[in-house]
Design a protein around this motif. Structure first.
Motif, PDB file in Angstrom:
ATOM      1  N   ASN A   1      21.926  42.703  41.395  1.00  7.32           N
ATOM      2  CA  ASN A   1      21.515  44.121  41.907  1.00  7.32           C
ATOM      3  C   ASN A   1      21.563  44.968  40.757  1.00  7.32           C
ATOM      4  O   ASN A   1      22.596  45.372  40.180  1.00  7.32           O
ATOM      5  CB  ASN A   1      22.240  44.372  42.933  1.00  7.32           C
ATOM      6  N   VAL A   2      20.432  45.139  39.988  1.00  8.95           N
ATOM      7  CA  VAL A   2      20.174  45.970  38.844  1.00  8.95           C
ATOM      8  C   VAL A   2      19.894  47.565  39.203  1.00  8.95           C
ATOM      9  O   VAL A   2      19.015  47.818  39.994  1.00  8.95           O
ATOM     10  CB  VAL A   2      19.172  45.463  38.062  1.00  8.95           C
ATOM     11  N   LYS A   3      20.826  48.249  38.744  1.00  7.59           N
ATOM     12  CA  LYS A   3      20.603  49.780  38.884  1.00  7.59           C
ATOM     13  C   LYS A   3      19.891  50.565  38.020  1.00  7.59           C
ATOM     14  O   LYS A   3      20.088  50.165  36.845  1.00  7.59           O
ATOM     15  CB  LYS A   3      22.415  50.315  39.011  1.00  7.59           C
ATOM     16  N   PRO A   4      18.961  51.416  38.515  1.00  6.28           N
ATOM     17  CA  PRO A   4      18.231  52.115  37.614  1.00  6.28           C
ATOM     18  C   PRO A   4      19.064  53.250  36.775  1.00  6.28           C
ATOM     19  O   PRO A   4      20.084  53.694  37.107  1.00  6.28           O
ATOM     20  CB  PRO A   4      17.155  52.749  38.143  1.00  6.28           C
TER      21      PRO A   4
ATOM     22  N   LYS B   1      28.941  56.626  31.033  1.00  8.24           N
ATOM     23  CA  LYS B   1      28.108  56.968  32.126  1.00  8.24           C
ATOM     24  C   LYS B   1      27.454  58.147  32.138  1.00  8.24           C
ATOM     25  O   LYS B   1      27.113  58.847  32.932  1.00  8.24           O
ATOM     26  CB  LYS B   1      28.721  56.802  33.516  1.00  8.24           C
TER      27      LYS B   1
ATOM     28  N   PRO C   1      20.279  56.799  35.439  1.00  6.46           N
ATOM     29  CA  PRO C   1      20.162  58.147  35.988  1.00  6.46           C
ATOM     30  C   PRO C   1      19.140  59.044  35.852  1.00  6.46           C
ATOM     31  O   PRO C   1      18.762  58.926  34.541  1.00  6.46           O
ATOM     32  CB  PRO C   1      21.594  58.447  36.298  1.00  6.46           C
TER      33      PRO C   1
ATOM     34  N   THR D   1      29.259  40.839  35.411  1.00  9.76           N
ATOM     35  CA  THR D   1      28.903  42.027  36.401  1.00  9.76           C
ATOM     36  C   THR D   1      27.819  41.464  37.205  1.00  9.76           C
ATOM     37  O   THR D   1      26.743  40.977  36.741  1.00  9.76           O
ATOM     38  CB  THR D   1      28.584  43.225  35.904  1.00  9.76           C
TER      39      THR D   1
ATOM     40  N   ASN E   1      26.377  43.894  39.048  1.00  7.41           N
ATOM     41  CA  ASN E   1      25.643  45.327  39.364  1.00  7.41           C
ATOM     42  C   ASN E   1      25.457  46.066  38.186  1.00  7.41           C
ATOM     43  O   ASN E   1      26.288  47.078  37.918  1.00  7.41           O
ATOM     44  CB  ASN E   1      26.578  46.120  40.468  1.00  7.41           C
TER      45      ASN E   1
ATOM     46  N   ALA F   1      14.895  47.740  37.476  1.00  9.07           N
ATOM     47  CA  ALA F   1      15.748  47.822  38.635  1.00  9.07           C
ATOM     48  C   ALA F   1      15.554  47.087  39.779  1.00  9.07           C
ATOM     49  O   ALA F   1      14.243  46.629  39.883  1.00  9.07           O
ATOM     50  CB  ALA F   1      16.024  49.159  39.040  1.00  9.07           C
TER      51      ALA F   1
ATOM     52  N   PHE G   1      23.262  48.071  35.038  1.00  9.11           N
ATOM     53  CA  PHE G   1      22.260  49.139  34.955  1.00  9.11           C
ATOM     54  C   PHE G   1      21.233  48.404  34.179  1.00  9.11           C
ATOM     55  O   PHE G   1      21.468  47.350  33.603  1.00  9.11           O
ATOM     56  CB  PHE G   1      22.684  50.469  33.954  1.00  9.11           C
TER      57      PHE G   1
END
Length: 500
Positions: A274-277, A388, A279, A156, A158, A230, A160
């Motif tokens: 692109n690392v997502k924080p 999630k 939630p 992946t 993208n 992130a 977390f």
């Protein structure tokens, strides 16, 4: 007679000419397009040494590749068979034009029998790119050796924060080609990631697809990455140098593709993840960054004991996720209970899919007084990548029943870790019996034991001599040795007879 002399003269002249050493430079043509690849061959009709190439400007060069030939020709004249052995040496360069113009390839030199031979300079004209003809099943000269690709395949791009990313570095090459001599590995540093290499015990080729076409494929390296924060994170290129034997696009006399060895420097290029924080909505209080799928267990070794005895409280998390990247929650105990620093253990494996296993903290707890004590429920939270969402597991309340005791703290007999061991002496403040040691100690040098050990070898010498004489006398007694040997055989056979 004249005819015979003429034949002999012509034969000698032919042999002298054929014995001459020829060293020359050749290309297929004198004019090439800017998009064509040029094969420059320096050949000598014998074995040569100390080859000195010319200065080549205006071209990107690959080589040299040395080819030594040894061929025997057979001729039949008037029923007589004769053989001739021909030896040749070729030094091959592959040139890729950089710009248009007329270029001169200078003279090269080579030695044979202490004589230096030089090739004649040749001129090559480079014109505008031309339309390259292609044939069914034939590789285009413009793509000679270009069907090799090094790629980084990611599970992946993208993820977390703390979600595993699998990176597999693969080398694709045409099935007709072979690759080898892997060298000059340059691996990325993976900044802002927790990384774990997966050892490749053996490199093996297998079938694969690249851009929809069939290729041979070798997996060079596998890496598991866990992004720690992130944002857009760059991964440096993975680089490697190899040697590849590739088809040239030409066929030999027997219709087989001609192969040539080229050196290739390959790179995956810069990759961006692109690392997502995680939630913020629904994040539990006390969340320490656990991401994955886990089980949470709090287990005491016993709940009934005497004052001064110890128990072990184990807090463990097992499952699949970033087990090495978060902290376990701590228990809260009443002030009347002594609790010591935990012993941390990890049993974690890291396959291609990410970390899996178990981590635990084991606390040693010692109640000092009689009574019932309660350890409050412990809460553990993690982020579930499948749903999630955040998950929270709460342990049961633990009640410790402390029976009447003498109040003396004793050691945990099962403890082996240095942090777990609570020695009885640590809690004994008053010693009722004193032990004294003399401040005046006798030296070993000059003592009775010292002289006894010094003279012992002298007393052993006569004993050894007596034992040696007895052994020599026994060995010399042939009759006695025979009797003793026969006695052993008699006992052996009688013992076997008794068993039967």
């Amino acid at each position: 007679m004249k005819k015979t002399i003429l034949i002999l003269l012509f034969s000698l002249l032919y042999n002298a000419v054929s014995a001459q050493v020829k060293f020359e430079a050749q290309t297929e043509r004198s004019s090439y397009g800017l998009n064509e690849r040029i094969q420059l061959v320096f050949s000598i009709n014998n074995e040569g040494d100390n080859f000195e190439p010319p200065k080549i400007s205006g071209f990107k060069t690959e080589g040299p590749f040395i080819n030594r030939g040894n061929q025997t020709s057979i001729t039949v004249v008037n029923g007589k068979v004769s053989q001739k052995r021909e030896i040749s040496t070729q030094v091959i360069y592959y040139l890729t034009p950089i710009k248009k113009g007329v270029f001169t390839i200078g003279a090269a030199s080579i030695q044979y029998n202490e004589t230096t031979y030089k090739s004649a300079p040749i001129k090559i004209t480079i014109t505008d790119p031309i339309q390259m003809p292609t044939y069914p099943g034939q590789q285009n000269n413009a793509n000679f050796g270009e069907g090799i690709h090094l790629v980084a395949e990611m599970s992946t791009k993208n993820p977390f924060v703390n979600e595993p990313v699998t990176v597999i570095y693969k080398l694709y090459f045409e099935p007709r080609s072979t690759v080898g001599n892997f060298r000059n590995f340059i691996a990325p540093k993976y900044e802002d990631f927790w990384s774990q290499y997966i050892d490749m015990k053996q490199l093996t080729a297998e079938r694969g697809k690249f851009n929809g076409k069939d290729f041979s494929m070798v997996v060079l390296r596998k890496v598991i990455l866990y992004p720690l924060e992130a944002g857009a994170k760059k991964i440096e290129p993975f680089k490697i140098d190899i040697d590849a034997e590739v088809p040239t696009g030409r066929r030999d006399f027997f219709g087989q593709y001609e192969m040539s060895v080229v050196q290739k420097s390959l790179s995956t290029g810069v990759q961006t993840i692109n690392v997502k924080p995680l939630p913020e909505n629904g994040k539990p209080e006390g969340f320490t960054g656990a991401v994955g799928k886990f089980d949470f267990v709090v287990k005491p070794s016993k709940t009934t004991l005497k004052a001064g005895e110890s128990l072990d409280l184990e807090i463990s998390v097992s499952g699949k996720g970033n087990l090495k990247l978060f902290t376990l929650p701590k228990p809260v105990v009443p002030s009347a209970i002594e609790m010591y620093e935990p012993a941390h253990t990890e049993n974690v494996e890291t396959p291609v899919t990410g970390m899996a296993g178990k981590i635990s903290d084991k606390y040693t707890i010692i109640p000092q007084f009689k009574g019932k004590y309660t350890i409050k429920p412990i809460v553990f939270s993690y982020y579930d990548l499948t749903t999630k969402s955040y998950k929270t597991i709460t342990s049961n309340e633990i009640t410790i029943d402390v029976l009447e005791g003498d109040g003396t703290i004793v050691s945990n007999q099962k403890a082996t870790n240095k942090q777990e061991v609570i020695k009885k002496d640590v809690f004994q403040y008053n010693k009722l019996k004193s032990e004294f040691a003399s401040v005046h100690k006798k030296d070993f040098l000059g003592s009775g034991l010292f002289y006894s050990l010094l003279l012992a070898p002298l007393f052993l010498i006569p004993i050894v001599m007596i034992a040696r004489k007895q052994k020599e006398a026994k060995d010399a007694d042939a009759f006695g040795n025979r009797v003793r040997r026969n006695n052993k055989l008699v006992k052996k056979y009688l013992s076997e007879a008794k068993k039967q």
